[in-house]
Design an enzyme around this catalytic site. Structure first.
Site, PDB file in Angstrom:
ATOM      1  N   LEU A  18     -50.554  53.606 -26.572  1.00 24.23           N
ATOM      2  CA  LEU A  18     -50.613  54.036 -25.167  1.00 24.23           C
ATOM      3  C   LEU A  18     -49.124  53.039 -24.144  1.00 24.23           C
ATOM      4  O   LEU A  18     -48.322  54.157 -24.658  1.00 24.23           O
ATOM      5  CB  LEU A  18     -52.018  52.517 -24.576  1.00 24.23           C
ATOM      6  CG  LEU A  18     -51.817  53.317 -22.776  1.00 24.23           C
ATOM      7  CD1 LEU A  18     -51.846  54.631 -22.183  1.00 24.23           C
ATOM      8  CD2 LEU A  18     -52.294  51.979 -22.080  1.00 24.23           C
ATOM      9  N   LYS A 117     -48.710  36.950 -12.190  1.00 23.03           N
ATOM     10  CA  LYS A 117     -50.006  36.805 -12.946  1.00 23.03           C
ATOM     11  C   LYS A 117     -50.808  36.938 -12.798  1.00 23.03           C
ATOM     12  O   LYS A 117     -51.256  36.494 -11.140  1.00 23.03           O
ATOM     13  CB  LYS A 117     -49.881  35.303 -14.012  1.00 23.03           C
ATOM     14  CG  LYS A 117     -48.241  35.081 -14.312  1.00 23.03           C
ATOM     15  CD  LYS A 117     -48.455  35.713 -15.961  1.00 23.03           C
ATOM     16  CE  LYS A 117     -47.065  34.599 -16.600  1.00 23.03           C
ATOM     17  NZ  LYS A 117     -47.203  35.331 -17.925  1.00 23.03           N
ATOM     18  N   TRP A 568     -48.630  30.660 -24.115  1.00 18.27           N
ATOM     19  CA  TRP A 568     -48.483  31.550 -24.563  1.00 18.27           C
ATOM     20  C   TRP A 568     -49.062  32.007 -26.211  1.00 18.27           C
ATOM     21  O   TRP A 568     -48.897  33.291 -26.634  1.00 18.27           O
ATOM     22  CB  TRP A 568     -46.985  32.166 -24.521  1.00 18.27           C
ATOM     23  CG  TRP A 568     -46.622  32.629 -23.146  1.00 18.27           C
ATOM     24  CD1 TRP A 568     -47.488  32.531 -21.890  1.00 18.27           C
ATOM     25  CD2 TRP A 568     -45.396  32.788 -22.153  1.00 18.27           C
ATOM     26  NE1 TRP A 568     -47.640  32.868 -20.550  1.00 18.27           N
ATOM     27  CE2 TRP A 568     -45.685  32.777 -21.441  1.00 18.27           C
ATOM     28  CE3 TRP A 568     -44.186  33.569 -22.768  1.00 18.27           C
ATOM     29  CZ2 TRP A 568     -44.450  33.408 -20.699  1.00 18.27           C
ATOM     30  CZ3 TRP A 568     -43.142  33.595 -22.299  1.00 18.27           C
ATOM     31  CH2 TRP A 568     -43.763  33.789 -20.735  1.00 18.27           C
ATOM     32  N   GLU A 612     -48.061  29.532 -15.160  1.00 14.87           N
ATOM     33  CA  GLU A 612     -49.303  29.528 -15.230  1.00 14.87           C
ATOM     34  C   GLU A 612     -50.394  28.748 -16.161  1.00 14.87           C
ATOM     35  O   GLU A 612     -51.478  29.181 -15.648  1.00 14.87           O
ATOM     36  CB  GLU A 612     -48.732  30.803 -16.885  1.00 14.87           C
ATOM     37  CG  GLU A 612     -50.082  31.491 -16.786  1.00 14.87           C
ATOM     38  CD  GLU A 612     -49.698  32.172 -18.120  1.00 14.87           C
ATOM     39  OE1 GLU A 612     -47.977  32.333 -18.209  1.00 14.87           O
ATOM     40  OE2 GLU A 612     -49.932  32.299 -19.013  1.00 14.87           O
ATOM     41  N   GLU A 672     -36.874  33.207 -11.190  1.00  9.65           N
ATOM     42  CA  GLU A 672     -36.718  33.670 -10.830  1.00  9.65           C
ATOM     43  C   GLU A 672     -37.295  34.240  -9.360  1.00  9.65           C
ATOM     44  O   GLU A 672     -37.821  33.569  -9.120  1.00  9.65           O
ATOM     45  CB  GLU A 672     -38.250  34.515 -11.109  1.00  9.65           C
ATOM     46  CG  GLU A 672     -39.210  36.272 -10.910  1.00  9.65           C
ATOM     47  CD  GLU A 672     -39.886  36.097 -10.113  1.00  9.65           C
ATOM     48  OE1 GLU A 672     -40.882  35.735  -9.439  1.00  9.65           O
ATOM     49  OE2 GLU A 672     -39.632  37.029  -8.687  1.00  9.65           O
ATOM     50  N   HIS A 701     -36.811  43.718 -14.391  1.00 10.13           N
ATOM     51  CA  HIS A 701     -38.174  44.492 -15.040  1.00 10.13           C
ATOM     52  C   HIS A 701     -38.066  45.655 -14.889  1.00 10.13           C
ATOM     53  O   HIS A 701     -38.611  46.535 -14.995  1.00 10.13           O
ATOM     54  CB  HIS A 701     -39.459  43.932 -14.535  1.00 10.13           C
ATOM     55  CG  HIS A 701     -40.010  42.226 -15.022  1.00 10.13           C
ATOM     56  ND1 HIS A 701     -39.421  41.296 -14.555  1.00 10.13           N
ATOM     57  CD2 HIS A 701     -40.714  42.057 -15.692  1.00 10.13           C
ATOM     58  CE1 HIS A 701     -40.279  39.903 -15.284  1.00 10.13           C
ATOM     59  NE2 HIS A 701     -40.318  40.571 -16.063  1.00 10.13           N
TER      60      HIS A 701
END
Ligand SMILES: CN1c2c(nc(N)[nH]c2=O)NC[C@@H]1CNc1ccc(C(=O)N[C@@H](CCC(=O)N[C@@H](CCC(=O)N[C@@H](CCC(=O)O)C(=O)O)C(=O)O)C(=O)O)cc1
Ligand SMILES: N[C@@H](CCS)C(=O)O
Ligand SMILES: [Zn+2]
Length: 762
Positions: A18, A117, A568, A612, A672, A701
């Protein structure tokens, strides 16, 4: 009969088909028909794989061209005005424009929707934008088309939709301050229409994902659940409400009693909710138990899971369903692809395909306990659990002893920030509004090819190092020409900011094909922590020393912090997250000290995943924040006052954690902020955050290049909140996903914006 079902399957494909098709489509190398054909083929393959593994009720609607929340926005007609097609008819181009923004040299284009997220995962969704007069209408047939597609292939599917409350919760009120809940009554009729159309297609069950039921919900949202589900119950479909990523806790009664036909709960994250749910579930309802971890790669302890399932079966009989804890979107696709993993480690792991087989064999163990394959699977599972627990590869006494010897002093810088920053300013000699970048520069095809050739043994080490040196040299030259103040080496040598370090630490193992979607076409290959962690030798010093040798400007050393390394990666389940983080912190601390000893004056320790890591439930926050802050300080506190420690965080809502961010005591934090129009700085202003801050002035992005005035405006907004002498100027995040031309163009504008602000304040 217990039913084996799945909540969702990874969409990217075993070989990231994909991703490759999306990127080819965006480059104009693949037409829409070609892209759609790849999607069709992937869906077919994924249904086949799940069915062959023994899943009876297959998910549909888990495929997305970019993100499942974005698909719902199109389905509900929630298209911000800047993307609304003139003829009102949304296309794939509309979808990708909403996801990626549009460049337009004449009018500035349209900025992408905000991305954030998905709960506490490393998956990112596109935040729906609601206007006060938001209208909803069915505007996208993808779900119905995919259900037809499955039916034509002979499959029985359970379509998956995001529930109305979760969808509204995830979105953002734009343009005016209003309560998103006010939109509920307008949204609900669409669910009726969707369910009617699904029923017309012969669907029996629909899965309605309401993961917000595992959060601390305000009372009006709890009340809205009852009202909403009372309204949408009046249609012919059977409904399974799915909750995951945590326990229902005080929402358990509410969830159990919603007027639907079934409830899914996550027993991996929250096993303690099991006995209560059995008591509270009405006698007519299906209970789906998520016993196979959808978010980690360890093989399921089948006997342990089966003990719960058997107990549940005695109470529920045919009303018991068996499932992964959550969608397998967060799991790599197929362990069978891993041809280079050592046999022992491989025997400990399971990816999405294998997890489906685990779910199926557990259901079969209920339905046909004597079946030979069930007996064999249970015996094998028992053997694997025992072998892993006893393996000498996991336990390293020296690492454990070093962790045990950590003292409070190890997490204290020598002096307070005010004294440190004075010494640092004297040593660094930077202008007001110093400009810098977050670390990575474009990971070009040639960089990736060099790495691929090196890993395949086609390029010798010296040749690979030379290739990376030439990339670093290029990055340094570009930065000098641009007039940036604090330079970076560009991270050319890093495949990923976590995987690169994981490859050099003992206690980690990495896969070749264990990709997981992070956002859109971007994937990550989380390394697996299997044992105690340590650093055999320096990991970055030679690259940074080389880069510093090319310039008189200050070169930032660039490291990934312990919380981010942990978040991660696929973590161990036999020791706590904090123990793993402390082991990582000691390794990173040694690296920071090695960089300082090599003459590096600024070291950045990225903690992009700090927010996160925050547990979904408030009651567990403080414990997490205490150890997460401590491990950062452990990395950062060995250095002299003169050495400036930066950290970087992206995709963070800072309000909830600002006190802990301050407690991390980094000399500079870059964050950010651009997509939120500097709103994210409010927390820093309100808290009177004391140290230096670099609020991102442009979104990395999107390929869109904002002009200098746009960035200068953002800086002015920042300067209204934070004293100018404490502001840095930088992009939102690293530039590895961008191409060089747009990177240079954007940085020229960024440097110009900083100069403009300096002039205004002179
Ligand atoms: C900052 N972010 C990160 C997150 N998590 C991480 N673990 N890392 C992050 O950086 N979470 C939050 C955000 C998410 N953002 C991103 C941004 C960018 C990417 C990304 O670019 N991913 C790459 C894969 C990166 C990688 O490991 N590349 C390898 C090459 C692997 C490969 O594709 N090999 C090919 C052969 C080579 C070729 O032909 O190109 C193959 O195997 O077929 C490398 O550089 O060596 C992506 O392409 O998706 C992710 C998250
Ligand atoms: N230093 C990393 C941080 C990403 S969050 C980069 O620049 O890519
Ligand atoms: Zn970042």
């Amino acid at each position: 009969m217990a039913v084996a079902h799945s909540l969702g399957f990874p969409r990217i494909g075993r070989d990231r088909e994909l991703k490759k098709a999306q990127e080819a489509f965006w480059k104009g190398e693949l037409d829409e028909a070609g892209l759609r054909a790849v999607g069709r083929e992937l869906r077919k393959t994924h249904w086949d794989l799940q069915k062959q593994a023994g899943i009876e009720l297959l998910p549909a609607g888990d495929f997305a061209w970019y993100d499942q929340v974005l698909t719902h926005s199109l389905m509900f007609g929630v298209i911000p005005e800047r993307f609304r097609p003139a003829d009102g008819h949304a296309t794939l181009h509309t979808l990708f424009a909403m996801a990626r923004g549009v460049s337009d040299s004449c009018c500035g284009g349209a900025h992408a929707q905000e991305m954030t997220k998905w709960f506490d995962t490393n998956y990112h969704y596109l935040v729906p934008e609601f206007s006060v007069d938001q209208q909803f209408h069915l505007g996208w047939d993808q779900l119905f088309d995919e259900v037809k597609e499955a039916r034509d292939l002979g499959h029985t599917v359970k379509p998956v939709v995001i529930g109305p409350l979760t969808y509204l919760w995830l979105g953002k009120a734009k343009g005016a301050d209003f309560d998103k809940l006010d939109l509920l009554d307008r949204l609900l009729p669409l669910y009726g229409q969707i369910f009617q159309r699904l029923a017309d297609l012969g669907v029996e069950w629909v899965q309605i994902d309401e993961p917000i039921l595992v959060l601390d919900l305000p009372q009006d949202w709890k009340n809205a659940f009852e009202r909403a589900y009372n309204l949408i119950q009046r249609d012919p479909l059977k409904k399974l409400v799915a909750t995951y990523f945590g326990g229902l806790e005080e929402n358990l009664g509410l969830a159990a009693n919603l007027p639907v036909d079934g409830l899914h709960i996550d027993l991996v994250r929250a096993p303690e909710q099991y006995p209560t749910i059995l008591d509270r579930l009405p006698a007519y309802k299906v209970l789906s138990l998520g016993v196979v971890n959808g978010r980690n790669v360890w093989r399921c302890d089948l006997e342990n899971a089966l003990a719960t399932l058997q107990h549940a079966h005695e109470r529920l009989g045919d009303r018991l369903w068996v499932a992964p804890s959550c969608s397998l979107l967060h799991s790599p696709v197929d362990l069978g692809r891993e041809d280079k993993l050592d046999a022992e480690l491989k025997s400990w792991l399971a990816f999405a395909v294998q997890k489906c087989a685990e779910v199926a064999v557990l259901a079969q163990a209920i339905n046909q306990p004597e079946a030979a394959n069930v007996v064999a699977a249970l015996a094998q599972s028992r053997a694997v659990q025992a072998a892993r627990a006893a393996s000498p590869r996991i336990h390293k006494p020296a690492v454990q002893a070093r962790v045990a010897a950590i003292t409070a002093q190890d997490s204290q810088r020598q002096s307070l920030f005010a004294q440190r920053i004075a010494k640092q300013r004297a040593g660094l000699d930077l202008p007001l509004f110093p400009t810098t970048t977050i670390g990575s520069f474009p990971q070009t095809a040639s960089i990736r090819l060099a790495r691929q050739s090196f890993k395949a043994g086609k390029l010798r080490e010296a040749e690979y190092v030379e290739a990376m040196h030439s990339e670093i040299k290029h990055a340094v030259e570009v930065q000098e020409n641009l007039g940036l103040d604090v330079l970076v080496h560009g991270e050319a040598e890093r495949n990923d900011m976590v995987e690169y370090f994981a490859e050099q630490l003992d206690g980690y193992v990495f896969t070749r094909f264990g990709w997981v979607q992070s956002y859109g076409s971007r994937c990550v290959k989380p390394a697996v922590i299997f044992g105690d962690l340590s650093r055999p030798k320096a990991m970055t010093v030679e690259w940074i020393r080389y880069a510093q040798g090319l310039t008189d400007k200050v070169m930032k050393g660039m490291l990934t912090g312990p919380v981010t390394m942990l978040m991660w990666s696929f973590p161990r389940e036999d020791v706590s997250r904090e123990v793993q983080a402390r082991q990582l912190a000691l390794a990173i601390r040694d690296e920071v000290l090695d960089l300082e000893a090599a003459g590096i004056k600024i070291v950045q320790i990225d903690e992009a995943a700090f927010r996160e890591g925050l547990p979904l439930r408030r009651a567990q926050w403080q414990h997490y924040l205490d150890w997460a802050t401590e491990v950062f300080r452990l990395c950062a506190s060995g250095v002299r006052d003169e050495t400036q420690i930066h950290t970087h965080m992206c995709y963070s809502e800072f309000n909830d954690v600002i006190e802990s961010i301050a407690a991390m005591d980094a000399d500079v934090i870059t964050i950010e902020t651009s997509r939120s129009d500097m709103e994210l700085l409010d927390a820093f202003e309100a808290f009177a955050y004391p140290n230096d801050i670099g609020p991102g002035v442009y979104d990395i992005h999107s390929p869109r290049v904002p002009d200098a005035s746009e960035m200068a405006n953002l800086l002015r907004k920042a300067a209204q909140r934070i004293p100018a002498e404490r502001l840095w100027v930088n992009p939102d995040c690293g530039l590895k996903t961008r191409a060089w031309p747009e990177t240079e163009a954007a940085l020229i504008h960024m440097v110009a914006a900083a100069r403009q602000l300096r002039a205004e304040l002179a």
